[in-house]
Design a protein around this motif. Sequence first.
Motif, PDB file in Angstrom:
ATOM      1  N   LEU A  96       0.862  -1.171   0.000  1.00  0.00           N
ATOM      2  CA  LEU A  96       0.000   0.000   0.000  1.00  0.00           C
ATOM      3  C   LEU A  96       0.903   1.226   0.000  1.00  0.00           C
ATOM      4  CD1 LEU A  96      -2.383  -1.313   2.759  1.00  0.00           C
ATOM      5  CD2 LEU A  96      -3.126  -0.714   0.437  1.00  0.00           C
ATOM      6  N   TYR A  97       0.459   2.264  -0.672  1.00  0.00           N
ATOM      7  CA  TYR A  97       1.207   3.525  -0.647  1.00  0.00           C
ATOM      8  C   TYR A  97       0.213   4.667  -0.532  1.00  0.00           C
ATOM      9  CZ  TYR A  97       3.326   7.658  -2.885  1.00  0.00           C
ATOM     10  OH  TYR A  97       3.713   8.940  -3.185  1.00  0.00           O
ATOM     11  N   THR A  98       0.404   5.521   0.460  1.00  0.00           N
ATOM     12  CA  THR A  98      -0.405   6.731   0.523  1.00  0.00           C
ATOM     13  C   THR A  98       0.448   7.856   1.091  1.00  0.00           C
ATOM     14  OG1 THR A  98      -2.604   7.604   1.019  1.00  0.00           O
ATOM     15  CG2 THR A  98      -1.533   6.374   2.789  1.00  0.00           C
ATOM     16  N   PHE A 130       4.276   5.376   3.603  1.00  0.00           N
ATOM     17  CA  PHE A 130       3.509   6.598   3.833  1.00  0.00           C
ATOM     18  C   PHE A 130       4.427   7.787   3.584  1.00  0.00           C
ATOM     19  CE2 PHE A 130      -0.650   7.524   5.971  1.00  0.00           C
ATOM     20  CZ  PHE A 130      -0.661   8.867   5.643  1.00  0.00           C
ATOM     21  N   GLN A 131       4.145   8.531   2.537  1.00  0.00           N
ATOM     22  CA  GLN A 131       5.037   9.639   2.166  1.00  0.00           C
ATOM     23  C   GLN A 131       4.551  10.981   2.711  1.00  0.00           C
ATOM     24  OE1 GLN A 131       4.991  10.875  -2.039  1.00  0.00           O
ATOM     25  NE2 GLN A 131       7.192  11.235  -1.943  1.00  0.00           N
ATOM     26  N   LEU A 132       5.472  11.760   3.253  1.00  0.00           N
ATOM     27  CA  LEU A 132       5.155  13.136   3.650  1.00  0.00           C
ATOM     28  C   LEU A 132       5.882  14.089   2.706  1.00  0.00           C
ATOM     29  CD1 LEU A 132       5.256  12.437   7.387  1.00  0.00           C
ATOM     30  CD2 LEU A 132       3.473  13.819   6.370  1.00  0.00           C
ATOM     31  N   ASP A 135       8.533  18.813   0.788  1.00  0.00           N
ATOM     32  CA  ASP A 135       9.065  19.598  -0.331  1.00  0.00           C
ATOM     33  C   ASP A 135       7.936  20.211  -1.162  1.00  0.00           C
ATOM     34  OD1 ASP A 135       8.312  17.017  -1.004  1.00  0.00           O
ATOM     35  OD2 ASP A 135       9.918  16.675  -2.453  1.00  0.00           O
ATOM     36  N   GLU A 136       6.922  19.395  -1.456  1.00  0.00           N
ATOM     37  CA  GLU A 136       5.788  19.889  -2.250  1.00  0.00           C
ATOM     38  C   GLU A 136       5.135  21.089  -1.564  1.00  0.00           C
ATOM     39  OE1 GLU A 136       2.375  17.288  -2.191  1.00  0.00           O
ATOM     40  OE2 GLU A 136       1.496  18.178  -3.978  1.00  0.00           O
ATOM     41  N   LYS A 137       4.939  20.975  -0.268  1.00  0.00           N
ATOM     42  CA  LYS A 137       4.242  22.045   0.448  1.00  0.00           C
ATOM     43  C   LYS A 137       5.090  23.299   0.512  1.00  0.00           C
ATOM     44  CE  LYS A 137       0.863  19.927   0.285  1.00  0.00           C
ATOM     45  NZ  LYS A 137      -0.394  20.277  -0.362  1.00  0.00           N
ATOM     46  N   ILE A 218       8.861  12.938  -7.683  1.00  0.00           N
ATOM     47  CA  ILE A 218       9.139  12.566  -6.288  1.00  0.00           C
ATOM     48  C   ILE A 218       7.919  11.873  -5.670  1.00  0.00           C
ATOM     49  CG2 ILE A 218       9.784  13.433  -3.994  1.00  0.00           C
ATOM     50  CD1 ILE A 218      12.016  14.020  -5.827  1.00  0.00           C
ATOM     51  N   GLN A 219       6.741  12.360  -6.015  1.00  0.00           N
ATOM     52  CA  GLN A 219       5.540  11.690  -5.497  1.00  0.00           C
ATOM     53  C   GLN A 219       5.312  10.346  -6.204  1.00  0.00           C
ATOM     54  OE1 GLN A 219       2.230  13.920  -4.157  1.00  0.00           O
ATOM     55  NE2 GLN A 219       0.706  12.398  -4.740  1.00  0.00           N
ATOM     56  N   ALA A 220       5.834  10.222  -7.417  1.00  0.00           N
ATOM     57  CA  ALA A 220       5.676   8.959  -8.143  1.00  0.00           C
ATOM     58  C   ALA A 220       6.640   7.886  -7.621  1.00  0.00           C
ATOM     59  CB  ALA A 220       5.922   9.192  -9.632  1.00  0.00           C
ATOM     60  N   ASP A 243      -8.340  13.666  -6.133  1.00  0.00           N
ATOM     61  CA  ASP A 243      -7.566  14.806  -6.654  1.00  0.00           C
ATOM     62  C   ASP A 243      -6.099  14.455  -6.906  1.00  0.00           C
ATOM     63  OD1 ASP A 243      -7.062  14.553  -3.938  1.00  0.00           O
ATOM     64  OD2 ASP A 243      -6.826  16.689  -3.588  1.00  0.00           O
ATOM     65  N   GLN A 244      -5.625  13.345  -6.335  1.00  0.00           N
ATOM     66  CA  GLN A 244      -4.232  12.934  -6.548  1.00  0.00           C
ATOM     67  C   GLN A 244      -4.044  12.128  -7.834  1.00  0.00           C
ATOM     68  OE1 GLN A 244      -1.652  13.896  -4.300  1.00  0.00           O
ATOM     69  NE2 GLN A 244      -3.376  15.180  -3.688  1.00  0.00           N
ATOM     70  N   ASP A 245      -5.147  11.845  -8.522  1.00  0.00           N
ATOM     71  CA  ASP A 245      -5.044  10.953  -9.679  1.00  0.00           C
ATOM     72  C   ASP A 245      -4.064  11.402 -10.771  1.00  0.00           C
ATOM     73  OD1 ASP A 245      -6.100   8.450 -10.940  1.00  0.00           O
ATOM     74  OD2 ASP A 245      -6.506   9.902 -12.530  1.00  0.00           O
TER      75      ASP A 245
HETATM   76  N1  TRP Z   1       0.385  15.305  -2.605  1.00  0.00           N
HETATM   77  C1  TRP Z   1      -0.332  14.840  -1.462  1.00  0.00           C
HETATM   78  C2  TRP Z   1      -0.936  16.015  -0.702  1.00  0.00           C
HETATM   79  O1  TRP Z   1      -0.701  17.149  -0.975  1.00  0.00           O
HETATM   80  C3  TRP Z   1       0.529  14.018  -0.528  1.00  0.00           C
HETATM   81  C4  TRP Z   1       0.868  12.643  -1.062  1.00  0.00           C
HETATM   82  C5  TRP Z   1       2.109  12.159  -1.390  1.00  0.00           C
HETATM   83  C6  TRP Z   1      -0.034  11.570  -1.308  1.00  0.00           C
HETATM   84  N2  TRP Z   1       2.051  10.876  -1.796  1.00  0.00           N
HETATM   85  C7  TRP Z   1       0.770  10.472  -1.769  1.00  0.00           C
HETATM   86  C8  TRP Z   1      -1.407  11.428  -1.147  1.00  0.00           C
HETATM   87  C9  TRP Z   1       0.166   9.234  -2.082  1.00  0.00           C
HETATM   88  C10 TRP Z   1      -1.972  10.201  -1.466  1.00  0.00           C
HETATM   89  C11 TRP Z   1      -1.197   9.127  -1.937  1.00  0.00           C
HETATM   90  O2  TRP Z   1      -1.701  15.831   0.198  1.00  0.00           O
END
Ligand code: TRP
Length: 397
Positions: A96-98, A130-132, A135-137, A218-220, A243-245
């Motif tokens: 799982l990845y979120t 679980f990615q935080l 950097d994106e923010k 990086i998110q990929a 919205d992340q699609d």
């Molecule tokens: N970009 C997402 C956000 O702004 C955070 C995120 C990174 C994410 N990797 C993910 C969300 C994988 C869902 C699945 O909230």
Amino acid sequence: MTEKDALATTDHLQSQGHNDHPNQDMKVTPWEVEGEIDYDKLIEKFGTSLITPEILEKIKKITGELPHSLKVQYFFSHRDFDWILKKYENGENFYLYTGRGPSGMVHLGHLIPWIFTKYLQEKFGSRLLFQLTDDEKYLYRQHSIRKEIERYTYENILDIIAVGFDKKKTKIIVDSKHIQYLYPIATDIAKRITFSTAKSIFGFSNSTNIGMIGFPSIQAAPCFLPSLIERKPTPVLIPAAIDQDPYWRMTRDVAERLGYYKPAQIHSKFLPGLGMSAKMSSSKPETALFVSDDPETIDRKISSAFTGGQPTVALQRKLGGNAIGCPVFWYLRYFFDTSDESDERYLKCKTGNLLCGECKGDLSNDSQSFIIDFKKRREKAKDVIDEFMYDGEPYDR
Ligand code: TRP
């Protein structure tokens, strides 16, 4: 309620979604969700698939019972979820990845996909990344402050752990801290995506800063990290709001060229804000219930929530309320009521046998006890942070 009534209720809810005037200036990107959301349109626009009764049957067969967020269709759309289940049945487990963008405290809307992810982890025994995306923010907002994002990264790590993920099977990645594990994969991905493709997927323009333009790789990257950990192509399922699609569309495009499986997705809706905007939003704090809110704040926010009620009690009794257009109803349906309780609430409201005060009272009580308990788990999380951090080692076996 007779069985026929119950079915009619559910059909009605399913076909309507939670908006009264769908599609008024709907805008859904990873960084902005605006307007009334029409979920059927989104499926069409993004080219995803509806979660079918056959898929639900299969989940039920494997896990024993459908989880709440599938029953009430909070998770409603997917890509290749059926393929993931087939792989699982043939003995190949998936990761799982979120993730989370640490731009603020977490509200209840953020927690629903995480609670669902925990359910999947428990039922399928899956490992989770679980990615935080600190950097994106940092990159996204012109005036973001690094120190604040660092603080929220820490707070959000506590939130994630408080959800109750299995510590042997869960690893948290903070982009700025663990970039060395993502960077080689990210460059493999970035090299295969042109600016023109990124523009059309994400809507970037000439004035977008170049950090944002490179960020999607990086998110990929965590989509492919499991294959490196396991040393073989490994299926990955991403539970996330729809919205992340765009990120996953891009990732799926390059996956096979790089020798990986395409990541599969299961997409959720958004929890409406208490003011009936598109989703519960951190930028409108009065319309969201944060896990850091104290009981009085929760009570105040819910008392002043928008509802689908009539202006007076007499009219409510006579005409009934509009549950479909009521955020309090959807809140209770998605988060606290069982699906049977919620169907009954719907009918009672519609027939004038339920007043808004009662629903608000239920929501306030339920939210307060949930948050009190959640805060305790956050406190305990402080002792185990290190055990959850990704360190490049394989998971405990
Ligand atoms: N970009 C997402 C956000 O702004 C955070 C995120 C990174 C994410 N990797 C993910 C969300 C994988 C869902 C699945 O909230």
